[in-house]
Design a protein around this motif. Structure first.
Motif, PDB file in Angstrom:
ATOM      1  N   ASN A   1      -1.143   9.988  -1.314  1.00  0.00           N
ATOM      2  CA  ASN A   1      -1.955  10.714  -0.335  1.00  0.00           C
ATOM      3  C   ASN A   1      -1.121  11.754   0.403  1.00  0.00           C
TER       4      ASN A   1
ATOM      5  N   ASN B   1       0.805  -1.221   0.000  1.00  0.00           N
ATOM      6  CA  ASN B   1       0.000   0.000   0.000  1.00  0.00           C
ATOM      7  C   ASN B   1       0.840   1.273   0.000  1.00  0.00           C
TER       8      ASN B   1
ATOM      9  N   ASP C   1       0.085   5.176   7.273  1.00  0.00           N
ATOM     10  CA  ASP C   1      -1.017   5.362   6.336  1.00  0.00           C
ATOM     11  C   ASP C   1      -1.323   4.098   5.549  1.00  0.00           C
TER      12      ASP C   1
ATOM     13  N   GLN D   1      -5.926   2.845   4.951  1.00  0.00           N
ATOM     14  CA  GLN D   1      -6.506   3.326   3.700  1.00  0.00           C
ATOM     15  C   GLN D   1      -7.910   2.761   3.496  1.00  0.00           C
TER      16      GLN D   1
END
Length: 305
Positions: A33, A26, A67, A71
Motif C-alpha cells: 500500500n 500485515n 497501516d 487495513q
C-alpha cells in the motif's frame, strides 16, 4: 477489586500480544500500500519481500506499523477492528437484517438448544441404563466412547445428506449433529454421578427395604446432580460447536457458521473474527446460565451455602 485486577492484567497482556502480532502479519500488505501511495520503503519489490521474513520486514519498516492496524482486509485484524465490527453488526443493525450477528446467532442458538435437549435426554437415559444393566454397561458404553473418535467434520456431511434424502432440512440435521457432540459428556457425567453413592449408603437403603426405584430416586439421582451440571456446561459448549459445524457442509446463508463461510469466501477476516467472538460470547452466556441454575439448584438441595 482483588479478583478483577488479575483478570484485567491477563486481558491487557493478551491485547498487547495481539496488537504486536498484527504488525508482522500485515506488514507485507502495508508495504504494498505504501508503494502504491508513492511512499518510500526500506525493502522495495515483491521479490525482495518474499525473501525476507515478516519479522525482518516489520523491524526494517517501522513507519508502516500504523497501516498494519487499519487495513480493510488484514491477515490478522486488530482488536479494535473486531470490536467495531461486533458493535456495528449487533447494536447498529436491526436484528432482522441478514448482516446482524444477533439474527445469525439466533439461528445457530435454535439448533444448539434443540440439539442440547436431545443430547441431554439421550445421555441421561443411556446413563441410567448403563448403571442398572451390566449388559448395557458392557455393550453401549464402549460404543459411546468409540463414537467420539469419529471427527465431527467427517460425519456432519453424512448426516446432512441422509436427512436431505428423506426431505428433512434446516434445523433438524444441525440439531442432530449438536446432539452427537453433547450427549457423550452427559453420559459420562451421569454414570459417574449415579455411581457416586458409597457401598455403605447403598447397603443402608437395602437395610431399610428400599426397592431399586426408591434407591434411584432418593439416593442415586440426587447424588448425580452436581456431576450432571458439570457435564451440562461441557455439553452446551459442544452443542454450539456442533450447530456451527452443521452449517458448514450445506453452504448455509444463515447462522454464525454462514458468517464464517462468507467471510472466508471473500477474504473478510474482520467478519470471520467477529463471528468467532460472537460465538465465544454466546457460549459463555450459555455456560453462565447453566452455572446460575446450578447454584440455585444445589443451594436448594443443601449442597454448599
Amino acid at each position: 477489586m482483588r479478583n478483577v485486577f488479575p483478570v484485567l492484567t491477563v486481558v491487557a497482556v493478551i491485547l498487547g500480544i495481539w496488537y504486536l502480532a498484527c504488525v508482522p502479519m500485515n506488514i507485507k500488505t502495508a508495504l504494498t500500500n505504501a508503494e502504491r501511495a508513492g511512499a518510500e520503503v526500506s525493502v522495495a519489490g515483491a521479490k525482495e519481500r518474499r525473501d525476507l521474513s515478516a519479522m525482518a520486514l516489520a523491524v526494517a519498516n517501522p513507519a508502516q506499523w500504523g497501516d498494519t492496524l487499519v487495513q480493510s482486509k488484514p491477515r490478522l485484524p486488530a482488536p479494535h477492528q473486531v470490536a467495531v465490527e461486533l458493535w456495528q453488526t449487533t447494536v447498529e443493525k436491526k436484528i432482522t437484517s441478514k448482516r446482524s450477528l444477533v439474527f445469525h446467532g439466533w439461528i445457530t442458538l435454535s439448533a444448539t438448544l434443540l440439539g442440547f435437549a436431545i443430547g441431554t435426554a439421550a445421555g441421561i437415559m443411556l446413563a441410567i441404563g448403563i448403571v442398572h444393566s451390566r449388559a448395557m454397561d458392557m455393550s453401549v458404553m464402549p460404543w459411546a466412547i468409540a463414537s467420539q473418535t469419529i471427527p465431527v467434520l467427517a460425519i456432519a456431511p453424512m448426516i446432512i445428506v441422509v436427512f436431505n434424502s428423506i426431505g428433512i432440512q434446516g434445523l433438524i440435521p444441525k440439531a442432530i449433529i449438536s446432539a452427537y457432540l453433547s450427549f457423550f459428556p452427559v453420559v459420562v457425567g451421569m454414570v459417574k454421578g449415579l455411581r457416586s453413592p458409597s457401598a455403605m449408603q447403598l447397603d443402608q437403603m437395602r437395610t431399610w427395604g428400599a426397592s431399586a426405584a426408591q434407591s434411584f430416586w432418593t439416593l442415586r439421582l440426587p447424588s448425580s446432580v452436581p456431576y450432571l451440571f458439570t457435564s451440562l456446561k461441557i455439553g452446551i459448549a459442544a452443542s454450539l460447536v456442533g450447530a456451527i459445524v452443521g452449517e458448514l457442509p450445506t453452504g448455509a446463508v444463515r447462522g454464525l457458521g454462514a458468517r464464517l463461510l462468507t467471510g472466508s469466501y471473500y477474504g473478510q477476516t474482520i467478519q470471520i473474527w467477529s463471528a468467532l467472538f460472537a460465538t465465544a460470547i454466546l457460549a459463555a452466556c450459555l455456560v453462565a446460565i447453566i452455572g446460575g441454575v446450578e447454584r440455585v439448584t444445589l443451594k436448594k438441595m443443601g449442597y454448599g451455602k
